[in-house]
Structures are given as C-alpha cells and as structure tokens.
Scaffold this motif. Structure first.
Motif, PDB file in Angstrom:
ATOM      1  N   PHE A  98       4.817   8.657  -7.905  1.00 51.03           N
ATOM      2  CA  PHE A  98       5.216   7.523  -8.735  1.00 51.03           C
ATOM      3  C   PHE A  98       6.017   6.513  -7.913  1.00 51.03           C
ATOM      4  O   PHE A  98       5.796   5.304  -8.006  1.00 51.03           O
ATOM      5  N   LEU A  99       6.957   6.992  -7.104  1.00 53.62           N
ATOM      6  CA  LEU A  99       7.781   6.095  -6.291  1.00 53.62           C
ATOM      7  C   LEU A  99       6.950   5.377  -5.233  1.00 53.62           C
ATOM      8  O   LEU A  99       7.153   4.190  -4.969  1.00 53.62           O
ATOM      9  N   ARG A 100       5.998   6.069  -4.611  1.00 50.10           N
ATOM     10  CA  ARG A 100       5.105   5.417  -3.632  1.00 50.10           C
ATOM     11  C   ARG A 100       4.279   4.322  -4.292  1.00 50.10           C
ATOM     12  O   ARG A 100       4.120   3.238  -3.748  1.00 50.10           O
ATOM     13  N   ASN A 101       3.728   4.630  -5.460  1.00 49.35           N
ATOM     14  CA  ASN A 101       2.937   3.633  -6.190  1.00 49.35           C
ATOM     15  C   ASN A 101       3.796   2.432  -6.577  1.00 49.35           C
ATOM     16  O   ASN A 101       3.357   1.280  -6.470  1.00 49.35           O
ATOM     17  N   ALA A 102       5.014   2.691  -7.027  1.00 48.86           N
ATOM     18  CA  ALA A 102       5.900   1.599  -7.438  1.00 48.86           C
ATOM     19  C   ALA A 102       6.256   0.717  -6.247  1.00 48.86           C
ATOM     20  O   ALA A 102       6.272  -0.514  -6.368  1.00 48.86           O
ATOM     21  N   ARG A 103       6.516   1.306  -5.081  1.00 49.59           N
ATOM     22  CA  ARG A 103       6.845   0.514  -3.892  1.00 49.59           C
ATOM     23  C   ARG A 103       5.649  -0.341  -3.467  1.00 49.59           C
ATOM     24  O   ARG A 103       5.784  -1.526  -3.219  1.00 49.59           O
ATOM     25  N   ARG A 104       4.470   0.273  -3.414  1.00 45.98           N
ATOM     26  CA  ARG A 104       3.265  -0.462  -3.027  1.00 45.98           C
ATOM     27  C   ARG A 104       2.990  -1.601  -3.998  1.00 45.98           C
ATOM     28  O   ARG A 104       2.759  -2.744  -3.592  1.00 45.98           O
ATOM     29  N   ASP A 105       3.045  -1.310  -5.288  1.00 49.39           N
ATOM     30  CA  ASP A 105       2.724  -2.326  -6.295  1.00 49.39           C
ATOM     31  C   ASP A 105       3.754  -3.445  -6.338  1.00 49.39           C
ATOM     32  O   ASP A 105       3.397  -4.614  -6.500  1.00 49.39           O
ATOM     33  N   SER A 106       5.026  -3.123  -6.183  1.00 50.26           N
ATOM     34  CA  SER A 106       6.035  -4.184  -6.237  1.00 50.26           C
ATOM     35  C   SER A 106       5.886  -5.133  -5.053  1.00 50.26           C
ATOM     36  O   SER A 106       6.067  -6.343  -5.204  1.00 50.26           O
ATOM     37  N   GLN A 107       5.527  -4.610  -3.888  1.00 49.40           N
ATOM     38  CA  GLN A 107       5.353  -5.485  -2.738  1.00 49.40           C
ATOM     39  C   GLN A 107       4.062  -6.302  -2.848  1.00 49.40           C
ATOM     40  O   GLN A 107       4.015  -7.463  -2.434  1.00 49.40           O
ATOM     41  N   ALA A 108       3.026  -5.730  -3.439  1.00 49.97           N
ATOM     42  CA  ALA A 108       1.804  -6.490  -3.693  1.00 49.97           C
ATOM     43  C   ALA A 108       2.076  -7.607  -4.705  1.00 49.97           C
ATOM     44  O   ALA A 108       1.598  -8.735  -4.542  1.00 49.97           O
ATOM     45  N   ILE A 109       2.870  -7.308  -5.717  1.00 49.23           N
ATOM     46  CA  ILE A 109       3.199  -8.315  -6.726  1.00 49.23           C
ATOM     47  C   ILE A 109       4.073  -9.409  -6.125  1.00 49.23           C
ATOM     48  O   ILE A 109       3.954 -10.581  -6.497  1.00 49.23           O
ATOM     49  N   ASP A 110       4.946  -9.060  -5.185  1.00 48.79           N
ATOM     50  CA  ASP A 110       5.733 -10.084  -4.483  1.00 48.79           C
ATOM     51  C   ASP A 110       4.810 -11.094  -3.801  1.00 48.79           C
ATOM     52  O   ASP A 110       5.033 -12.305  -3.866  1.00 48.79           O
ATOM     53  N   PHE A 111       3.761 -10.597  -3.141  1.00 51.49           N
ATOM     54  CA  PHE A 111       2.833 -11.495  -2.460  1.00 51.49           C
ATOM     55  C   PHE A 111       2.022 -12.304  -3.469  1.00 51.49           C
ATOM     56  O   PHE A 111       1.807 -13.503  -3.293  1.00 51.49           O
ATOM     57  N   LEU A 112       1.586 -11.665  -4.523  1.00 49.11           N
ATOM     58  CA  LEU A 112       0.852 -12.355  -5.583  1.00 49.11           C
ATOM     59  C   LEU A 112       1.711 -13.453  -6.205  1.00 49.11           C
ATOM     60  O   LEU A 112       1.226 -14.559  -6.475  1.00 49.11           O
ATOM     61  N   THR A 113       2.982 -13.189  -6.387  1.00 52.80           N
ATOM     62  CA  THR A 113       3.916 -14.192  -6.913  1.00 52.80           C
ATOM     63  C   THR A 113       4.048 -15.368  -5.954  1.00 52.80           C
ATOM     64  O   THR A 113       4.099 -16.528  -6.379  1.00 52.80           O
ATOM     65  N   ALA A 114       4.097 -15.078  -4.644  1.00 52.33           N
ATOM     66  CA  ALA A 114       4.177 -16.153  -3.649  1.00 52.33           C
ATOM     67  C   ALA A 114       2.921 -17.021  -3.693  1.00 52.33           C
ATOM     68  O   ALA A 114       3.002 -18.254  -3.570  1.00 52.33           O
ATOM     69  N   LEU A 115       1.759 -16.415  -3.882  1.00 55.70           N
ATOM     70  CA  LEU A 115       0.520 -17.193  -3.986  1.00 55.70           C
ATOM     71  C   LEU A 115       0.547 -18.102  -5.213  1.00 55.70           C
ATOM     72  O   LEU A 115       0.185 -19.280  -5.133  1.00 55.70           O
ATOM     73  N   ASN A 116       0.984 -17.556  -6.333  1.00 55.92           N
ATOM     74  CA  ASN A 116       1.056 -18.367  -7.559  1.00 55.92           C
ATOM     75  C   ASN A 116       2.083 -19.486  -7.426  1.00 55.92           C
ATOM     76  O   ASN A 116       1.869 -20.600  -7.912  1.00 55.92           O
ATOM     77  N   TYR A 117       3.183 -19.203  -6.758  1.00 55.36           N
ATOM     78  CA  TYR A 117       4.199 -20.233  -6.521  1.00 55.36           C
ATOM     79  C   TYR A 117       3.639 -21.326  -5.607  1.00 55.36           C
ATOM     80  O   TYR A 117       3.854 -22.522  -5.862  1.00 55.36           O
ATOM     81  N   ALA A 118       2.925 -20.926  -4.559  1.00 53.53           N
ATOM     82  CA  ALA A 118       2.316 -21.913  -3.656  1.00 53.53           C
ATOM     83  C   ALA A 118       1.340 -22.811  -4.414  1.00 53.53           C
ATOM     84  O   ALA A 118       1.329 -24.032  -4.220  1.00 53.53           O
ATOM     85  N   ARG A 119       0.555 -22.227  -5.266  1.00 51.82           N
ATOM     86  CA  ARG A 119      -0.414 -23.009  -6.043  1.00 51.82           C
ATOM     87  C   ARG A 119       0.292 -24.005  -6.962  1.00 51.82           C
ATOM     88  O   ARG A 119      -0.075 -25.179  -7.023  1.00 51.82           O
ATOM     89  N   SER A 120       1.315 -23.542  -7.660  1.00 51.79           N
ATOM     90  CA  SER A 120       2.007 -24.443  -8.578  1.00 51.79           C
ATOM     91  C   SER A 120       2.742 -25.551  -7.827  1.00 51.79           C
ATOM     92  O   SER A 120       2.769 -26.696  -8.275  1.00 51.79           O
ATOM     93  N   GLU A 121       3.311 -25.250  -6.669  1.00 49.45           N
ATOM     94  CA  GLU A 121       3.986 -26.280  -5.870  1.00 49.45           C
ATOM     95  C   GLU A 121       2.993 -27.300  -5.325  1.00 49.45           C
ATOM     96  O   GLU A 121       3.314 -28.488  -5.246  1.00 49.45           O
TER      97      GLU A 121
END
Length: 180
Positions: A44-67
């Motif tokens: 569970f902890l490995r999955n949470a670490r992997r997913d949170s870092q993937a979501i960080d990158f996904l958030t950066a992509l969405n932020y770049a698009r909106s900017e």
C-alpha cells in the motif's frame, strides 16, 4: 456486638487480570494479523508513493496547460536538477521546471518566467521520449505528445503511464510495457 462486615476486596469480588492462556491466545492472534497486514501495508505504501509522484507530474502538466491558455504564450515543462537549466533528456526523476517560453525556443531566456520547480522524485523513475513538453497558447501540445512511464523497483507490472495527447490532455493509466 460483632464488628461490621467488611466488603469483599476487589480481588475476591471478580477477576481483574488475564490468565496466561488468554494472554497467549491474544498474542497468537496479533502475530497472525500482523503477518498478514505488514506485507499488504508495505505494498500500500509503495503504491501510494508511486501514485502521489505521478499525480504531482500530472498536476504540473495541467498547470502548464492552464498557464499557456491564460498567458497566451508557450509554456514549457522540462527535466531540471537545479530549476534554471533544462537537462535535455527524457529522464524526469531528477526534478523538473515549468516556465513561460515567450519566443518558443525551448530554453529559459531573459523574458521568460519560471512558474514552478519540482524537486527530485523519491524511489521512482519517470521516463518519456521527449526532452521537454510544450503547450501553445491554445492549450495544445502539437508534436509534443508522449507517454511517460512511472516505475519503481517492482517493474512494469506495478507501473503507471502518464499519457499526453496532442490536444494537451493528460491522463494516468495502469501498467507499462517496460520500465527502465
């Protein structure tokens, strides 16, 4: 006259402790539960670490698009260790930076603003084919679509993919064909 009767002591009134047998059964049940729970908790902890870092990158992509849409100019996202120079590779785990690219040349110049810097990832690799991802003023990524792989020590079966389309939309998907 006889002295008044004393109430029974608490030990005589009822049992307050556990017998050795009850304690041993409780410990045995706890050991069985922990033996089952700890591997699942680790996963569970490995999955949470992997997913949170993937979501960080996904958030950066969405932020770049909106900017890009908001500012009406190119916005570039590139791998960076120091937050001022792009690495020029598709390895994003060292960190990344997001900046306005007024002239669209793919490098940080005097007129450009650094919008976001992200530190290195922890315990995962993030790889794609492109050394930078760029959004135009309409929020599109013409010729900058990519599929990035988010992997950890478990390999491709536990990996995630971040899929970026030419229309600028990014999404997260399970699994990857390979991991670095």
């Amino acid at each position: 006259m006889a002295p008044p009767a004393r109430p029974a002591s608490r030990l005589q009134a009822g049992q307050l402790g556990l017998t050795l047998m009850e304690l041993m059964v409780t410990v045995a049940v706890a050991v069985v539960l922990l033996t089952v729970a700890i591997p699942n908790l680790t996963e569970f902890l490995r999955n949470a670490r992997r997913d949170s870092q993937a979501i960080d990158f996904l958030t950066a992509l969405n932020y770049a698009r909106s900017e890009a849409i908001k500012s009406g100019t190119w916005v570039t996202l590139c791998p960076s260790q120091n937050g001022s120079i792009c690495l020029g590779s598709g390895s994003w785990e060292a960190g990344w930076m997001l900046y306005t690219d007024q002239d669209g040349d793919g490098s940080v110049d005097d007129g450009d603003r650094i919008l976001q810097v992200h530190e290195a990832l922890d315990g995962v690799t993030l790889r794609g084919a492109r050394p930078r991802l760029r959004y135009d003023s309409g929020g599109f990524t013409p010729a900058f679509n990519d599929t990035l792989r988010v992997c950890d020590a478990r390999g491709a079966a536990a990996a995630r993919r971040i899929i970026l389309s030419n229309q600028g939309r990014a999404r997260l998907a399970a699994g990857a064909a390979s991991c670095p």
